[in-house]
Design a protein around this motif. Sequence first.
Motif, PDB file in Angstrom:
ATOM      1  N   LEU A  13      38.165  35.628  32.882  1.00  0.00           N
ATOM      2  CA  LEU A  13      38.609  36.822  33.903  1.00  0.00           C
ATOM      3  C   LEU A  13      37.593  37.127  34.564  1.00  0.00           C
ATOM      4  N   VAL A  41      36.585  39.922  38.153  1.00  0.00           N
ATOM      5  CA  VAL A  41      37.181  40.808  38.997  1.00  0.00           C
ATOM      6  C   VAL A  41      36.037  41.290  39.689  1.00  0.00           C
ATOM      7  N   ARG A  64      41.194  34.965  47.990  1.00  0.00           N
ATOM      8  CA  ARG A  64      42.296  34.408  47.108  1.00  0.00           C
ATOM      9  C   ARG A  64      42.738  33.249  47.985  1.00  0.00           C
ATOM     10  N   ILE A  81      47.509  38.098  33.960  1.00  0.00           N
ATOM     11  CA  ILE A  81      46.569  39.076  33.533  1.00  0.00           C
ATOM     12  C   ILE A  81      47.621  40.093  33.188  1.00  0.00           C
ATOM     13  N   MET A 132      45.105  45.813  34.695  1.00  0.00           N
ATOM     14  CA  MET A 132      44.884  45.783  36.093  1.00  0.00           C
ATOM     15  C   MET A 132      44.921  46.996  36.791  1.00  0.00           C
ATOM     16  N   ALA A 140      41.626  49.036  37.982  1.00  0.00           N
ATOM     17  CA  ALA A 140      41.422  49.426  39.759  1.00  0.00           C
ATOM     18  C   ALA A 140      41.570  50.900  40.076  1.00  0.00           C
ATOM     19  N   ALA A 175      40.489  45.181  44.780  1.00  0.00           N
ATOM     20  CA  ALA A 175      39.715  44.242  43.675  1.00  0.00           C
ATOM     21  C   ALA A 175      40.847  43.085  43.460  1.00  0.00           C
ATOM     22  N   PHE A 186      41.572  40.338  41.131  1.00  0.00           N
ATOM     23  CA  PHE A 186      41.557  39.564  39.829  1.00  0.00           C
ATOM     24  C   PHE A 186      41.740  38.215  39.694  1.00  0.00           C
ATOM     25  N   GLN A 200      33.734  43.116  36.839  1.00  0.00           N
ATOM     26  CA  GLN A 200      33.889  42.790  35.493  1.00  0.00           C
ATOM     27  C   GLN A 200      34.084  41.317  35.422  1.00  0.00           C
ATOM     28  N   THR A 201      33.583  40.816  34.395  1.00  0.00           N
ATOM     29  CA  THR A 201      33.811  39.134  34.075  1.00  0.00           C
ATOM     30  C   THR A 201      33.786  39.057  32.464  1.00  0.00           C
TER      31      THR A 201
END
Length: 172
Positions: free
Chosen positions: A4, A6, A19, A99, A104, A108, A117, A119, A143-144
């Motif tokens: 994941l 973000v 995206r 997810i 989320m 967020a 954000a 994801f 975040q990852t």
Amino acid sequence: MSDLVVIVYPTEEKAEEVRKRLFALQQEYLIKLGDAVIATKSPEGEVKLHQTVNTTAAGAVSGSLWGLLIGVLFLNPLLGAALGAAGGAVGGALTDIGINDEFMKKLAESIQPGSAALFVLIEEMTTDKVLAQIKDYGGTVLQTSFDETKEQALRNALASAATTPIPPAPQG
């Protein structure tokens, strides 16, 4: 095992550009995505998720097809299709793929109003080639689940966009 990531962008439009780029890279077999969702935060603090798959609509279509088939068997295809679509829509609305939506929304809440954000659930990735394609969009890693080496490579790639001067527009 999926990872994941973000990344926060200053606008929803910038997150959508990234995206779309990731979807294009998926067509080139450089990345395999499990999910890609954009979360935005309104000035009032409301978090909205922009999913790529509308599970309610997909459920309604699937339900109406099954309802039609069952309706044909019992000599009332229109009623069967209507009941099937309604049931499928309810089932689709309750389905959460990819997810977790609550995760989320909670994460967020920490972003600034007006920002977005992105994801991304990554199933497979050719890291160096993907980073080369998305680094110019910038962004801040929120975040990852990457290991430290991959996470630092991502942070460095995105940070390079912030330090790269934008060339002046040609005069003419």
